[in-house]
Every structure is written in C-alpha cells, then in structure tokens.
Scaffold this active site. Structure first.
Site, short mmCIF file in Angstrom:
data_model
loop_
_atom_site.label_atom_id
_atom_site.label_comp_id
_atom_site.label_asym_id
_atom_site.label_seq_id
_atom_site.Cartn_x
_atom_site.Cartn_y
_atom_site.Cartn_z
CB CYS A 163 70.20 -5.20 44.19
SG CYS A 163 69.25 -3.71 44.47
CG HIS A 172 69.70 -2.68 39.54
ND1 HIS A 172 68.38 -2.52 39.19
CD2 HIS A 172 69.71 -2.75 40.91
CE1 HIS A 172 67.61 -2.52 40.29
NE2 HIS A 172 68.40 -2.65 41.34
P1 NAP Z 1 58.33 -6.30 48.80
O1 NAP Z 1 58.02 -6.78 47.42
O2 NAP Z 1 57.67 -5.08 49.28
O3 NAP Z 1 58.01 -7.52 49.82
C1 NAP Z 1 58.02 -7.34 51.21
C2 NAP Z 1 57.71 -8.65 51.92
O4 NAP Z 1 57.81 -8.44 53.34
C3 NAP Z 1 56.30 -9.19 51.67
O5 NAP Z 1 56.34 -10.59 51.78
C4 NAP Z 1 55.50 -8.60 52.83
O6 NAP Z 1 54.41 -9.40 53.21
C5 NAP Z 1 56.53 -8.67 53.96
N1 NAP Z 1 56.26 -7.65 54.98
C6 NAP Z 1 56.08 -6.32 54.79
N2 NAP Z 1 55.84 -5.71 55.99
C7 NAP Z 1 55.87 -6.68 56.93
C8 NAP Z 1 55.68 -6.70 58.34
N3 NAP Z 1 55.43 -5.59 59.03
N4 NAP Z 1 55.78 -7.89 58.97
C9 NAP Z 1 56.03 -9.03 58.29
N5 NAP Z 1 56.22 -9.08 56.95
C10 NAP Z 1 56.15 -7.92 56.28
O7 NAP Z 1 59.90 -6.03 48.98
P2 NAP Z 1 61.16 -6.73 48.20
O8 NAP Z 1 61.55 -5.93 47.03
O9 NAP Z 1 60.86 -8.17 48.06
O10 NAP Z 1 62.34 -6.49 49.26
C11 NAP Z 1 62.52 -7.32 50.40
C12 NAP Z 1 63.85 -6.97 51.05
O11 NAP Z 1 64.91 -7.27 50.14
C13 NAP Z 1 64.01 -5.49 51.43
O12 NAP Z 1 64.76 -5.40 52.62
C14 NAP Z 1 64.80 -4.93 50.24
O13 NAP Z 1 65.52 -3.79 50.56
C15 NAP Z 1 65.71 -6.11 49.93
N6 NAP Z 1 66.23 -6.15 48.56
C16 NAP Z 1 65.37 -6.04 47.50
C17 NAP Z 1 65.90 -6.14 46.21
C18 NAP Z 1 65.03 -6.03 44.98
O14 NAP Z 1 65.60 -6.03 43.86
N7 NAP Z 1 63.71 -5.93 45.10
C19 NAP Z 1 67.26 -6.34 46.02
C20 NAP Z 1 68.08 -6.48 47.14
C21 NAP Z 1 67.55 -6.38 48.40
P3 NAP Z 1 52.88 -9.10 52.72
O15 NAP Z 1 52.79 -9.58 51.31
O16 NAP Z 1 52.08 -9.93 53.68
O17 NAP Z 1 52.66 -7.63 52.86
#
Ligand code: NAP
Length: 346
Positions: A145, A238
């Site tokens: 990001c 950011h």
């Molecule tokens: P998050 O809020 O922690 O969400 C994680 C998601 O993945 C939830 O739907 C969770 O499901 C699921 N999950 C977690 N462990 C799992 C498993 N073992 N098997 C299947 N599903 C699983 O994270 P996020 O911020 O959305 O980030 C998601 C991805 O995008 C990451 O790779 C992160 O690095 C990337 N990213 C994030 C951002 C940002 O600004 N947040 C920006 C760019 C990229 P449950 O609800 O069922 O636990």
C-alpha cells in the site's frame, strides 16, 4: 462477471465488498475466509466496519472455507501472507484469474506487479505465466500500500527527468494493519517506528514497477530507494515524506508542473475505478492531510503537496493515498478492470 473474495471478512475484504457494490463489470457471488467464519452468513461472520451499509445480497452469502472449490472465474484475494501464497497458486493453476493484495507472488518473475496508470504494459507477462502453468489462470499482484502511493507520485518525475535516488519516510494509518490490528495501548499517545517487512517492500517493489517487461522478463528500473516506515494513530491514509534525486536538472516550477500535468495513459479505456487526475497537486503549505485528502478521487487519487528544493537530494514533497482503497481493494479492482478491458479475463 462473477467474482469471489478471499479474506472477505477483513479490513481489505470489506473494502472489496463496498467498492464492488453496483460495479458495472463484476458481481460478488462467493466469499471465503477462515474456519472461524466459514459456514456462517457473511453479515454474521464479519464485523462490518465501514460507514456505508453492507449490501444485503452479499450479507446473505454463506462464507466458504478456503479449500472449497470456487465457480467464479475472477478471484480477489485479501488473505494474510501466511495462507495466501499456496491458495492463490492453486486457484491460478485451476484456471482462475487471481488479483491479489498479498505479498507472496509480487516479485515472481512472470507476475505483473501492477499499478495500471504506471505499468499497464506489464500485463504482457500474463501470456508467459499462462504458458508456464499450462492453464488459462494467472495471478496479478497489487504492490504494497505505501509503495503504490510512492510510485504513483514518482512516475511523472521518472518520465520527465529520470530518477536516481529516493528517500521516503512514511506515517502509516492503523487500518494498514488489518482488523483489529494494532492494540490501542500500543498506539495511543505513540508512534511505532517499525512495520515488519514494510521497508524492504518499499525499497524493492518500485524498481520492478518502474521497470519494463522486455523479451520475456522484467528489467528493474535503476532507482535506489531508502524507506523508513512508521505506524501512527490515523485511521486511514498513508502520508509519505519523499526526497528525490532526479536524473536531469529541473526548476521547482517544472517539477510541480510535471506532477500536475500527469495524465493516466489509460484515460481512453474508460475504466470505472480510474481516477482523473490520478495525481492531485495541492498548493497549500499544510496539505495533503490524511483526514482531508485520503478520499480524493473516490480514494483512488494520490495527493502531492509541499514540493520544494531539498538541500541533500534535488526536491522533496509530501504524498498521501488511501491505503485500503488505492493501496489495496480499489487498486486490485482497477487491475481487474484493466484485464477485463484488455480481454484477458475469460
Ligand atoms: P485482516 O483485516 O486481518 O483480514 C484477514 C482476512 O483473512 C479475514 O477475512 C480473515 O478471516 C482471513 N483469514 C485469516 N487467516 C485465515 C486463514 N488461516 N484461512 C483463511 N482465511 C483467513 O487483514 P487485511 O488488512 O484485510 O489484509 C489482507 C491482506 O491484504 C494481507 O495480505 C495484507 O498484507 C494485504 N494488504 C492490506 C492493506 C491494508 O491497508 N490493510 C493494504 C495492502 C495490502 P476471518 O475473519 O474468518 O478470520
């Protein structure tokens, strides 16, 4: 076209659901998440955290486990890196187009690391990837990001003057750590001067993105980046303080005018998620600010301000972008819109 969202209950997954509501190309048909959520209605499994209402149709979908077969030809992935890599690989091998936010495949030698306005020609790598897999499926990745915000601001300067060295210090919002993310007692009244793996991503990914796809391989741009990443207590957006060493001499007015004049090379494709302008330059001495500027261009534009000479490198400025929109779900949707417009989906 029917789409699935993996990691649909998380911070980025919810942004996908929000941004895909009423989308002219894509309809959300399947959602998947961890075993904690699988088997439950999406509305019950997810702690909806956005100010717009959860669309009823998606709220009624039953969350699938990650190992369930998917019907949708296009899959958006918002999975954490510890599970994303293998699942995305399996789906691409099985013929799905995967547009991911996870870091696992970003630097793969035939995976485009896409910011459509910067390196849309990198989609040519999809043909090489399909040939390797022996499948119509493939993966395209969103950069990190913070990298997206930085690289969108650098691209006009690279085109006009060449880029040699970049120093960047970030002030990154809490939603970048997902939900529930950073414990409140760690971040209230505080700044965390470390975000695991972030500096390495910011120092390597722009070289691939600003480089070229030539003779079946990515060739990195010869720019050196040094990044210092900090977590601050803003909710979204950011902010990045950037200094650049340009390849050619340029006056302050030329630098500002170049950023202001930049237009997306994709304007004629009419992609629904593409902002115009993609880089907004503000003249006020106290902009951009996360609260005031993160939603510019529906959260898809990058706002630049405080362009001024740097006593060590050539120029310095501040750049800001919305991390879960431009930096994640919105960026991955724009990547898919580009693939759709180029006839690469199905
Ligand atoms: P998050 O809020 O922690 O969400 C994680 C998601 O993945 C939830 O739907 C969770 O499901 C699921 N999950 C977690 N462990 C799992 C498993 N073992 N098997 C299947 N599903 C699983 O994270 P996020 O911020 O959305 O980030 C998601 C991805 O995008 C990451 O790779 C992160 O690095 C990337 N990213 C994030 C951002 C940002 O600004 N947040 C920006 C760019 C990229 P449950 O609800 O069922 O636990």
């Amino acid at each position: 076209m029917d789409v699935a969202i993996l990691g649909a209950t998380g911070a980025v997954g919810q942004r996908f659901v929000q941004l895909l509501a009423g989308h002219p190309f894509f309809t959300v048909r399947e959602v998947a998440a961890s075993d904690r959520s699988a088997g439950r209605r999406y509305a019950e499994a997810c702690h909806w955290n956005l100010p717009t209402p959860l669309p009823d149709r998606v709220g009624d979908l039953v969350v699938k486990p990650l190992d369930a077969p998917l019907d949708s030809p296009l899959v958006f992935s918002a999975l954490p890196a510890d599970v994303a890599g293998e699942v995305e690989e399996r789906l691409a091998d099985a013929g799905h187009a995967v547009s991911t936010n996870a870091r696992n495949h970003r630097m793969d030698p035939d995976v485009p690391l896409l910011i459509p306005e910067v390196n849309w020609t990198h989609v040519e790598a999809v043909a090489a990837q399909r040939a390797r897999r022996g499948s119509e499926g493939f993966i395209v990745a969103n950069p990190n990001c913070s990298t997206i915000v930085l690289t969108l601001a650098l691209k006009p300067l690279q085109d006009a003057f060449g880029l040699e060295r970049v120093m960047v210090t970030t002030l990154q919002a809490l939603s970048g750590a997902g939900y529930p993310g950073v414990p409140s007692l760690d971040i209230l009244d505080n700044v965390l001067p470390h975000i695991g793996g972030e500096e390495e991503k910011m120092e390597t990914e722009p070289r691939k993105i600003l480089g070229t796809w030539r003779d079946g391989a990515f060739v990195d741009a010869p720019v050196l980046v040094s990044a210092a990443c900090n977590r601050v207590a803003t909710a979204d957006g950011h902010l990045e303080c950037v200094s650049v060493d340009l390849g050619l001499d340029a006056s302050p007015d030329e630098v500002t005018a170049t950023l202001r004049a930049y237009r997306s090379p994709l304007r004629d494709l009419g992609l629904p998620g593409a902002p115009d302008p993609v880089v907004i330059v503000r003249a006020e001495p106290d902009r951009p600010q996360p609260r005031l500027d993160r939603d510019a261009g529906q959260g898809m534009a990058v706002t630049v301000g405080r362009v001024r000479p740097c006593p060590i490198l050539d120029y310095k400025f501040v750049a800001l972008g919305h991390n879960t929109v431009r930096g994640a779900a919105g960026g991955a949707i724009l990547n898919a819109e580009l693939l759709y417009a180029r006839g690469l989906l199905g």
